[in-house]
Design a protein around this motif. Structure first.
Motif, PDB file in Angstrom:
ATOM      1  N   THR A 189       2.421  10.855   6.436  1.00 60.43           N
ATOM      2  CA  THR A 189       0.993  11.123   6.458  1.00 60.43           C
ATOM      3  C   THR A 189       0.213   9.818   6.555  1.00 60.43           C
ATOM      4  N   ALA A 190      -1.071   9.947   6.865  1.00 59.94           N
ATOM      5  CA  ALA A 190      -1.916   8.759   6.990  1.00 59.94           C
ATOM      6  C   ALA A 190      -2.071   8.035   5.655  1.00 59.94           C
ATOM      7  N   GLN A 191      -1.870   8.745   4.530  1.00 63.02           N
ATOM      8  CA  GLN A 191      -2.019   8.137   3.210  1.00 63.02           C
ATOM      9  C   GLN A 191      -0.711   7.569   2.671  1.00 63.02           C
ATOM     10  N   SER A 192       0.382   7.704   3.416  1.00 64.89           N
ATOM     11  CA  SER A 192       1.673   7.213   2.936  1.00 64.89           C
ATOM     12  C   SER A 192       1.629   5.706   2.712  1.00 64.89           C
ATOM     13  N   SER A 193       2.174   5.267   1.582  1.00 61.91           N
ATOM     14  CA  SER A 193       2.186   3.838   1.271  1.00 61.91           C
ATOM     15  C   SER A 193       3.081   3.049   2.221  1.00 61.91           C
ATOM     16  N   ARG A 194       3.923   3.738   3.000  1.00 59.55           N
ATOM     17  CA  ARG A 194       4.818   3.069   3.941  1.00 59.55           C
ATOM     18  C   ARG A 194       4.150   2.825   5.287  1.00 59.55           C
ATOM     19  N   GLN A 195       2.946   3.365   5.465  1.00 55.49           N
ATOM     20  CA  GLN A 195       2.226   3.162   6.706  1.00 55.49           C
ATOM     21  C   GLN A 195       1.377   1.895   6.609  1.00 55.49           C
ATOM     22  N   PRO A 196       1.514   0.965   7.569  1.00 51.82           N
ATOM     23  CA  PRO A 196       0.710  -0.265   7.533  1.00 51.82           C
ATOM     24  C   PRO A 196      -0.785   0.002   7.459  1.00 51.82           C
ATOM     25  N   SER A 197      -1.252   1.043   8.155  1.00 51.94           N
ATOM     26  CA  SER A 197      -2.686   1.338   8.153  1.00 51.94           C
ATOM     27  C   SER A 197      -3.179   1.742   6.774  1.00 51.94           C
ATOM     28  N   ALA A 198      -2.298   2.333   5.956  1.00 50.33           N
ATOM     29  CA  ALA A 198      -2.689   2.746   4.603  1.00 50.33           C
ATOM     30  C   ALA A 198      -2.628   1.586   3.623  1.00 50.33           C
ATOM     31  N   ARG A 199      -1.895   0.514   3.997  1.00 54.88           N
ATOM     32  CA  ARG A 199      -1.767  -0.631   3.088  1.00 54.88           C
ATOM     33  C   ARG A 199      -2.873  -1.656   3.272  1.00 54.88           C
ATOM     34  N   GLN A 200      -3.703  -1.455   4.280  1.00 53.66           N
ATOM     35  CA  GLN A 200      -4.782  -2.406   4.507  1.00 53.66           C
ATOM     36  C   GLN A 200      -5.787  -2.332   3.373  1.00 53.66           C
ATOM     37  N   GLU A 201      -6.307  -3.495   2.965  1.00 48.28           N
ATOM     38  CA  GLU A 201      -7.238  -3.567   1.839  1.00 48.28           C
ATOM     39  C   GLU A 201      -8.524  -2.864   2.195  1.00 48.28           C
ATOM     40  N   LYS A 202      -8.938  -1.962   1.330  1.00 48.38           N
ATOM     41  CA  LYS A 202     -10.163  -1.225   1.563  1.00 48.38           C
ATOM     42  C   LYS A 202     -11.348  -1.982   0.960  1.00 48.38           C
ATOM     43  N   PRO A 203     -12.517  -1.934   1.586  1.00 46.23           N
ATOM     44  CA  PRO A 203     -13.679  -2.654   1.049  1.00 46.23           C
ATOM     45  C   PRO A 203     -14.079  -2.105  -0.308  1.00 46.23           C
ATOM     46  N   LYS A 204     -14.467  -3.025  -1.203  1.00 43.87           N
ATOM     47  CA  LYS A 204     -14.873  -2.609  -2.542  1.00 43.87           C
ATOM     48  C   LYS A 204     -16.253  -1.970  -2.493  1.00 43.87           C
ATOM     49  N   LYS A 205     -16.437  -0.969  -3.346  1.00 44.47           N
ATOM     50  CA  LYS A 205     -17.719  -0.292  -3.399  1.00 44.47           C
ATOM     51  C   LYS A 205     -18.725  -1.163  -4.142  1.00 44.47           C
ATOM     52  N   SER A 206     -19.963  -1.153  -3.668  1.00 42.93           N
ATOM     53  CA  SER A 206     -21.006  -1.902  -4.346  1.00 42.93           C
ATOM     54  C   SER A 206     -21.385  -1.190  -5.632  1.00 42.93           C
TER      55      SER A 206
END
Length: 248
Positions: A189-206
């Motif tokens: 799935t897109a949320q799998s921790s094994r997917q590079p796209s899911a491991r990219q750092e997400k921007p922090k919420k203000s």
């Protein structure tokens, strides 16, 4: 050696990555392409079909980054993962007696003349020969359906060895786009921790503002303590009758 199809330039750059894959007849990669476009719309994905004889050559000469191959193959210098098995089928001229069945057994065709697909020049040419009435061929059902030559009929074949589709890529090829595609093919799935796209750092919420207009973060975001109006009850939590009576 079979002539390879003309394909665009193989490699992308770190700034502009791209991915290309080849597939043999009978493989339908549409679902993987759709998932890729949903998850990785910024990375172009290109695909092309090749003959079984060229399924590894496209990797050796750099025409493709990955290849959907029909197993078995020579695995030297390659990573190969099996994906799924193909249903074997028998193809006969139109009007042949197998057309009245949904499935036939190989042992019931012992008196039939079978053609060698490789000697015929590949499945498409072999099916043309079958249509002429010269004999029968055994093919993976997806291949027979893909070419769908007129005046032939294909039926499921029991008792014959099946074929298997796998995904192959060079052992020395390592990139996040390849890893992403492999994960999609394997059903991650897109949320799998094994997917590079899911491991990219997400921007922090203000930090969100509280009702008074101030930013809430850490201890500042806690509710202010309310002054206690009454002294704590010393008897709270004690059992009944635990308070000592005073002397009058």
């Amino acid at each position: 050696m079979p002539e390879l199809p003309e394909v665009p330039e193989a490699l992308g750059t770190p700034e502009q990555p791209r991915l290309r894959f080849a597939y043999v007849a009978g493989v339908t990669p549409g679902k993987w392409i759709r998932r890729w476009e949903e998850r990785m719309p910024h990375v172009p994905l290109q695909s092309f079909m090749c003959d079984d004889a060229a399924q590894l050559e496209v990797l050796r000469d750099g025409s493709a980054d990955l290849s959907f191959v029909r197993l078995p193959v020579d695995r030297e210098g390659l990573h190969v993962i099996p994906l799924y098995e193909e249903q074997p089928s028998v193809v006969a001229p139109k009007g042949h007696e197998i057309s009245v069945f949904d499935e036939v057994a190989l042992e019931d065709l012992s008196e039939e003349h079978f053609l060698d697909v490789a000697e015929m020049g590949g499945p498409e040419m072999a099916l043309q020969v079958v249509a002429s009435g010269a004999g029968l061929v055994i093919l993976p059902m997806p291949v027979a359906r893909h070419f769908n030559v007129k005046d032939t009929v294909a039926r499921r074949l029991a008792g014959a060895a099946g074929t298997e589709i796998g995904l192959a890529w060079p052992s020395d090829a390592s990139s996040e786009v390849i890893e992403e595609f492999i994960g999609i093919v394997r059903g991650r799935t897109a949320q799998s921790s094994r997917q590079p796209s899911a491991r990219q750092e997400k921007p922090k919420k203000s930090p969100q503002a509280d009702r008074r207009g101030g930013a809430r973060s850490g201890a500042a975001g806690k509710k202010p303590a309310v002054a206690q109006r009454y002294a704590p009850n010393p008897d709270k939590g004690r059992g009944k009758g635990s308070r000592k009576k005073g002397r009058r």
